[in-house]
Design a protein around this motif. Structure first.
Motif, PDB file in Angstrom:
ATOM      1  N   THR A 271       0.842  -1.202   0.000  1.00  0.00           N
ATOM      2  CA  THR A 271       0.000   0.000   0.000  1.00  0.00           C
ATOM      3  C   THR A 271       0.875   1.249   0.000  1.00  0.00           C
ATOM      4  N   GLY A 272       1.927   1.253   0.793  1.00  0.00           N
ATOM      5  CA  GLY A 272       2.856   2.389   0.798  1.00  0.00           C
ATOM      6  C   GLY A 272       3.485   2.602  -0.565  1.00  0.00           C
ATOM      7  N   VAL A 273       3.902   1.509  -1.202  1.00  0.00           N
ATOM      8  CA  VAL A 273       4.518   1.608  -2.536  1.00  0.00           C
ATOM      9  C   VAL A 273       3.514   2.148  -3.549  1.00  0.00           C
ATOM     10  N   ARG A 274       2.293   1.620  -3.526  1.00  0.00           N
ATOM     11  CA  ARG A 274       1.264   2.028  -4.493  1.00  0.00           C
ATOM     12  C   ARG A 274       0.942   3.521  -4.354  1.00  0.00           C
ATOM     13  N   TYR A 275       0.740   3.967  -3.120  1.00  0.00           N
ATOM     14  CA  TYR A 275       0.425   5.383  -2.928  1.00  0.00           C
ATOM     15  C   TYR A 275       1.615   6.273  -3.257  1.00  0.00           C
ATOM     16  N   GLN A 276       2.815   5.804  -3.020  1.00  0.00           N
ATOM     17  CA  GLN A 276       3.992   6.579  -3.409  1.00  0.00           C
ATOM     18  C   GLN A 276       4.023   6.752  -4.921  1.00  0.00           C
ATOM     19  N   MET A 277       3.756   5.686  -5.670  1.00  0.00           N
ATOM     20  CA  MET A 277       3.791   5.788  -7.129  1.00  0.00           C
ATOM     21  C   MET A 277       2.670   6.684  -7.647  1.00  0.00           C
ATOM     22  N   TYR A 278       1.472   6.536  -7.105  1.00  0.00           N
ATOM     23  CA  TYR A 278       0.368   7.406  -7.535  1.00  0.00           C
ATOM     24  C   TYR A 278       0.765   8.874  -7.382  1.00  0.00           C
ATOM     25  N   HIS A 279       1.358   9.186  -6.255  1.00  0.00           N
ATOM     26  CA  HIS A 279       1.656  10.586  -5.975  1.00  0.00           C
ATOM     27  C   HIS A 279       2.948  11.064  -6.634  1.00  0.00           C
ATOM     28  N   ALA A 280       3.831  10.141  -6.994  1.00  0.00           N
ATOM     29  CA  ALA A 280       4.963  10.510  -7.854  1.00  0.00           C
ATOM     30  C   ALA A 280       4.417  10.985  -9.198  1.00  0.00           C
ATOM     31  N   LEU A 281       3.420  10.281  -9.710  1.00  0.00           N
ATOM     32  CA  LEU A 281       2.797  10.694 -10.972  1.00  0.00           C
ATOM     33  C   LEU A 281       2.038  12.008 -10.813  1.00  0.00           C
ATOM     34  N   ALA A 282       1.425  12.215  -9.648  1.00  0.00           N
ATOM     35  CA  ALA A 282       0.754  13.492  -9.381  1.00  0.00           C
ATOM     36  C   ALA A 282       1.765  14.639  -9.370  1.00  0.00           C
TER      37      ALA A 282
END
Length: 146
Positions: A61-72
């Motif tokens: 979950t930490g990895v997924r949210y990090q990637m989403y927000h890297a794209l943001a």
């Protein structure tokens, strides 16, 4: 060979012309994306045998949210480079704070086993929400093409 003769003049002027919020957001987004991929690989290959499935899910979950927000962050960079406005920078800053607090606290919780740091995670989630709200407001403030 001098430094100026090694750099394409168009590339050099484009580098100087990019607004600071755009460059900052692009670099931060790229670095957070890079570390999300590395953390994901670490979780899949290095932690899978060491963690119970629930804790591995927390890490993912930490990895997924990090990637989403890297794209943001990369979206903020694009927006800051193409549309004037003052909310791109604080939106990007909120995403950075969210990544550090939300994803960082999940990584720390999984790797250290200290459940007492779990109170940090919702603060990171709130920072994500603030970033998305700022991004929405910035979009609403864009003038319509004439």
């Amino acid at each position: 060979m001098s430094r100026s003769s090694r750099i394409d003049p168009d590339e050099d002027s484009a580098r100087r012309a990019a607004p600071l919020p755009a460059r900052w957001s692009l670099v931060a987004g790229a670095l957070f994306g890079l570390t999300a991929v590395a953390a994901g690989a670490f979780g899949a290959h290095g932690l899978r045998a060491r963690l119970d499935p629930q804790m591995l899910t927390v890490f993912e979950t930490g990895v997924r949210y990090q990637m989403y927000h890297a794209l943001a962050l990369i979206a903020c960079a694009f927006a800051a480079a193409h549309w004037p406005g003052r909310l791109w920078r604080p939106a990007a800053a909120a995403f950075v704070v969210g990544i550090v607090l939300f994803s960082g606290s999940l990584y720390a919780l999984v790797l250290s086993g200290l459940r007492s740091i779990g109170w940090i995670t919702p603060i990171g989630g709130l920072a994500f929400l603030i970033g998305w709200l700022m991004l929405a407001v910035a979009g609403l403030r864009l003038s319509s093409p004439r």
